[in-house]
Design a protein around this motif. Structure first.
Motif, PDB file in Angstrom:
ATOM      1  N   HIS A  62      20.958 -11.561 -64.430  1.00 42.04           N
ATOM      2  CA  HIS A  62      21.577 -10.478 -64.000  1.00 42.04           C
ATOM      3  C   HIS A  62      21.473 -10.057 -62.688  1.00 42.04           C
ATOM      4  O   HIS A  62      20.248 -10.145 -62.099  1.00 42.04           O
ATOM      5  N   THR A  63      22.693  -9.658 -61.906  1.00 40.70           N
ATOM      6  CA  THR A  63      22.337  -9.326 -60.709  1.00 40.70           C
ATOM      7  C   THR A  63      21.604  -7.949 -60.276  1.00 40.70           C
ATOM      8  O   THR A  63      21.188  -7.895 -59.259  1.00 40.70           O
ATOM      9  N   SER A  64      21.062  -7.355 -61.337  1.00 44.80           N
ATOM     10  CA  SER A  64      20.213  -6.097 -61.133  1.00 44.80           C
ATOM     11  C   SER A  64      18.938  -6.661 -61.123  1.00 44.80           C
ATOM     12  O   SER A  64      17.624  -5.877 -60.515  1.00 44.80           O
ATOM     13  N   CYS A  83      14.400 -28.082 -66.424  1.00 46.29           N
ATOM     14  CA  CYS A  83      15.717 -28.060 -66.376  1.00 46.29           C
ATOM     15  C   CYS A  83      15.925 -27.868 -64.608  1.00 46.29           C
ATOM     16  O   CYS A  83      15.196 -27.301 -63.964  1.00 46.29           O
ATOM     17  N   THR A  84      16.531 -28.715 -64.357  1.00 43.63           N
ATOM     18  CA  THR A  84      16.963 -28.827 -62.786  1.00 43.63           C
ATOM     19  C   THR A  84      18.323 -28.259 -62.455  1.00 43.63           C
ATOM     20  O   THR A  84      18.640 -28.274 -61.015  1.00 43.63           O
ATOM     21  N   SER A  85      19.256 -28.030 -63.205  1.00 38.35           N
ATOM     22  CA  SER A  85      20.537 -27.569 -63.000  1.00 38.35           C
ATOM     23  C   SER A  85      20.720 -26.370 -64.186  1.00 38.35           C
ATOM     24  O   SER A  85      20.483 -26.578 -65.157  1.00 38.35           O
ATOM     25  N   LEU A  86      21.509 -25.318 -63.812  1.00 37.23           N
ATOM     26  CA  LEU A  86      21.781 -24.387 -64.622  1.00 37.23           C
ATOM     27  C   LEU A  86      23.274 -23.983 -64.742  1.00 37.23           C
ATOM     28  O   LEU A  86      23.967 -24.049 -63.727  1.00 37.23           O
ATOM     29  N   LEU A  87      23.779 -23.849 -66.002  1.00 40.39           N
ATOM     30  CA  LEU A  87      25.377 -23.452 -66.005  1.00 40.39           C
ATOM     31  C   LEU A  87      25.012 -22.003 -66.394  1.00 40.39           C
ATOM     32  O   LEU A  87      24.588 -21.652 -67.354  1.00 40.39           O
ATOM     33  N   THR A  88      25.167 -21.087 -65.423  1.00 35.05           N
ATOM     34  CA  THR A  88      25.042 -19.678 -65.627  1.00 35.05           C
ATOM     35  C   THR A  88      26.420 -19.126 -65.785  1.00 35.05           C
ATOM     36  O   THR A  88      27.430 -19.246 -65.279  1.00 35.05           O
ATOM     37  N   VAL A  89      26.328 -17.937 -66.593  1.00 38.56           N
ATOM     38  CA  VAL A  89      27.580 -17.151 -67.175  1.00 38.56           C
ATOM     39  C   VAL A  89      27.935 -15.868 -66.384  1.00 38.56           C
ATOM     40  O   VAL A  89      26.962 -15.104 -66.488  1.00 38.56           O
ATOM     41  N   SER A  99      36.678 -11.726 -59.586  1.00 36.46           N
ATOM     42  CA  SER A  99      36.422 -12.118 -58.251  1.00 36.46           C
ATOM     43  C   SER A  99      35.064 -11.422 -57.687  1.00 36.46           C
ATOM     44  O   SER A  99      34.455 -12.103 -57.155  1.00 36.46           O
ATOM     45  N   ALA A 100      35.199 -10.319 -58.085  1.00 37.84           N
ATOM     46  CA  ALA A 100      34.105  -9.403 -57.646  1.00 37.84           C
ATOM     47  C   ALA A 100      32.687  -9.732 -58.263  1.00 37.84           C
ATOM     48  O   ALA A 100      31.456 -10.010 -57.702  1.00 37.84           O
ATOM     49  N   LYS A 101      32.874 -10.030 -59.808  1.00 36.59           N
ATOM     50  CA  LYS A 101      31.698 -10.424 -60.337  1.00 36.59           C
ATOM     51  C   LYS A 101      31.171 -11.876 -60.078  1.00 36.59           C
ATOM     52  O   LYS A 101      30.048 -12.105 -59.865  1.00 36.59           O
ATOM     53  N   VAL A 102      32.052 -12.841 -59.820  1.00 35.26           N
ATOM     54  CA  VAL A 102      31.798 -13.985 -59.498  1.00 35.26           C
ATOM     55  C   VAL A 102      30.990 -14.033 -57.962  1.00 35.26           C
ATOM     56  O   VAL A 102      30.073 -14.705 -57.822  1.00 35.26           O
ATOM     57  N   LYS A 103      31.533 -13.391 -57.194  1.00 36.07           N
ATOM     58  CA  LYS A 103      30.865 -13.205 -55.898  1.00 36.07           C
ATOM     59  C   LYS A 103      29.331 -12.518 -55.947  1.00 36.07           C
ATOM     60  O   LYS A 103      28.533 -13.159 -55.136  1.00 36.07           O
ATOM     61  N   GLN A 104      29.318 -11.563 -56.682  1.00 32.74           N
ATOM     62  CA  GLN A 104      28.070 -11.195 -56.954  1.00 32.74           C
ATOM     63  C   GLN A 104      27.053 -12.272 -57.587  1.00 32.74           C
ATOM     64  O   GLN A 104      25.725 -12.188 -57.083  1.00 32.74           O
ATOM     65  N   LYS A 105      27.632 -13.240 -58.557  1.00 31.17           N
ATOM     66  CA  LYS A 105      26.677 -14.078 -59.133  1.00 31.17           C
ATOM     67  C   LYS A 105      26.411 -15.019 -58.189  1.00 31.17           C
ATOM     68  O   LYS A 105      25.169 -15.777 -58.226  1.00 31.17           O
ATOM     69  N   SER A 119      30.280 -20.196 -64.712  1.00 31.32           N
ATOM     70  CA  SER A 119      31.000 -20.264 -65.456  1.00 31.32           C
ATOM     71  C   SER A 119      31.612 -18.485 -65.809  1.00 31.32           C
ATOM     72  O   SER A 119      30.622 -17.846 -65.502  1.00 31.32           O
ATOM     73  N   VAL A 120      32.129 -18.509 -66.716  1.00 27.27           N
ATOM     74  CA  VAL A 120      32.730 -16.967 -67.129  1.00 27.27           C
ATOM     75  C   VAL A 120      32.939 -16.930 -68.608  1.00 27.27           C
ATOM     76  O   VAL A 120      33.046 -17.903 -69.211  1.00 27.27           O
ATOM     77  N   LYS A 121      32.532 -15.678 -69.166  1.00 29.84           N
ATOM     78  CA  LYS A 121      32.811 -15.307 -70.475  1.00 29.84           C
ATOM     79  C   LYS A 121      33.567 -14.306 -70.687  1.00 29.84           C
ATOM     80  O   LYS A 121      33.414 -13.028 -69.949  1.00 29.84           O
ATOM     81  N   ILE A 122      35.054 -14.499 -71.363  1.00 34.32           N
ATOM     82  CA  ILE A 122      35.680 -13.340 -71.429  1.00 34.32           C
ATOM     83  C   ILE A 122      36.072 -12.921 -72.886  1.00 34.32           C
ATOM     84  O   ILE A 122      35.925 -13.884 -73.816  1.00 34.32           O
ATOM     85  N   PRO A 123      36.711 -11.812 -73.154  1.00 34.65           N
ATOM     86  CA  PRO A 123      36.914 -11.546 -74.714  1.00 34.65           C
ATOM     87  C   PRO A 123      38.159 -11.976 -74.929  1.00 34.65           C
ATOM     88  O   PRO A 123      39.111 -12.437 -73.870  1.00 34.65           O
ATOM     89  N   PHE A 124      38.482 -12.564 -76.130  1.00 35.49           N
ATOM     90  CA  PHE A 124      39.753 -13.368 -76.554  1.00 35.49           C
ATOM     91  C   PHE A 124      41.287 -12.655 -75.964  1.00 35.49           C
ATOM     92  O   PHE A 124      41.932 -13.278 -75.594  1.00 35.49           O
ATOM     93  N   LYS A 125      40.985 -11.108 -75.985  1.00 32.63           N
ATOM     94  CA  LYS A 125      42.318 -10.452 -75.596  1.00 32.63           C
ATOM     95  C   LYS A 125      42.585 -10.752 -74.035  1.00 32.63           C
ATOM     96  O   LYS A 125      43.751 -10.554 -73.660  1.00 32.63           O
ATOM     97  N   ALA A 126      41.555 -11.072 -73.335  1.00 36.36           N
ATOM     98  CA  ALA A 126      41.669 -11.282 -71.923  1.00 36.36           C
ATOM     99  C   ALA A 126      42.198 -12.580 -71.412  1.00 36.36           C
ATOM    100  O   ALA A 126      42.727 -12.897 -70.614  1.00 36.36           O
ATOM    101  N   LEU A 127      42.106 -13.623 -72.427  1.00 39.46           N
ATOM    102  CA  LEU A 127      42.445 -14.982 -72.275  1.00 39.46           C
ATOM    103  C   LEU A 127      43.892 -15.049 -71.843  1.00 39.46           C
ATOM    104  O   LEU A 127      44.941 -14.720 -72.737  1.00 39.46           O
ATOM    105  N   SER A 128      44.326 -15.383 -70.787  1.00 38.11           N
ATOM    106  CA  SER A 128      45.855 -15.741 -70.369  1.00 38.11           C
ATOM    107  C   SER A 128      45.941 -16.707 -69.275  1.00 38.11           C
ATOM    108  O   SER A 128      45.205 -16.996 -68.486  1.00 38.11           O
ATOM    109  N   PRO A 129      47.201 -16.956 -68.968  1.00 36.92           N
ATOM    110  CA  PRO A 129      47.559 -17.920 -68.024  1.00 36.92           C
ATOM    111  C   PRO A 129      47.010 -17.342 -66.759  1.00 36.92           C
ATOM    112  O   PRO A 129      46.540 -18.055 -65.820  1.00 36.92           O
TER     113      PRO A 129
END
Length: 252
Positions: A62-64, A83-89, A99-105, A119-129
């Motif tokens: 977390h950014t905190s 582990c030499t590489s991390l897929l962080t969410v 955009s803001a949260k990816v920039k923070q990460k 990578s990002v994690k979103i709720p199903f309702k937010a999945l959209s084109p």
């Protein structure tokens, strides 16, 4: 600086292979069974096992976190496990946060002692084109989708979602947000998800991924990380783990 990792035991899918690697500018220039006639500094690794560096998944950075806490967390949870590489969410509740949260990460991961992918994690309702197109702008190619039994998976306009990913492959991975759901219901939900992914020819990994364990070669291929990571090959980066063979034998 150029040097040779000499006579190391390389772990292959069908066993061990004795090989030597010429390293030039932090890349593997070439590999041979022997390099006796090549004059570079040699590191005798005949008593070691060489494996690709592991790629692991992380949901908990977390950014905190303070800089020292962040660095120590990566060392203890990942680096010490090979582990030499991390897929962080990055957790996203709605599109406008992305955009803001990816920039923070990305700002946080500047201090990472190991390589990383975001990578990002979103709720199903937010999945959209629209959110997938925004992922393209942020160079995000892995999206975890939170699903549970209250979500009507067939209600999405999957054709539009597929069109939004045209020329911009994104892998969708289901993520169960309700740990209390019985296993049989989870399995049924994942079966529906997999059927939809196949019908609409969407890139997906139908089974949830575990945090803090090495991702398999098959998963890394699906995520587009292999062969950049997870492989020892000519032209690849020097990214590996070494284990003493006698200690491995002792363990078993």
């Amino acid at each position: 600086m150029s040097y040779i990792i000499d006579r190391v035991n390389l772990l292959k899918s069908d066993g061990l292979e004795k090989t030597s690697l010429l390293i030039v500018k932090n890349k593997i220039e070439f590999m041979r069974h022997t390099m006796e006639n090549i004059r570079f500094m040699k590191m005798d690794m005949s008593s070691y096992l060489l494996t690709p560096g592991y790629v692991m998944l992380d949901f908990s950075l977390h950014t905190s976190l303070h800089f020292q806490e962040f660095k120590q967390s990566i060392i203890e949870k990942y680096l010490k496990k090979g582990c030499t590489s991390l897929l962080t969410v990055v957790n996203i509740d709605y599109e406008q946060q992305l955009s803001a949260k990816v920039k923070q990460k990305r700002h946080l991961m500047i201090n990472s002692p190991i390589d990383y992918y975001i990578s990002v994690k979103i709720p199903f309702k937010a999945l959209s084109p629209s959110i997938l197109r925004r992922c393209k702008q942020e160079n995000i190619s892995v999206v975890f989708v939170e699903i549970d039994n209250t979500d009507k998976l067939t209600s999405k306009s999957w054709g539009w979602i597929r069109d939004a990913m045209f020329s911009n492959p994104i892998t969708l991975i289901p993520f169960s947000r309700d740990e209390s759901t019985v296993i049989s219901k989870k399995q049924k939900l994942l079966q529906v998800w997999e059927k939809i992914m196949k019908e609409h020819r969407l890139s997906s990994i139908p089974t949830p991924l575990k945090e803090g364990v090495p991702l398999t070669k098959e998963v890394l291929m699906r995520l587009g990380i292999y062969p950049e990571k997870g492989d020892i090959r000519v032209g690849g980066q020097v990214n590996y783990n070494l284990y003493k063979l006698n200690e491995i034998r002792y363990t078993y």
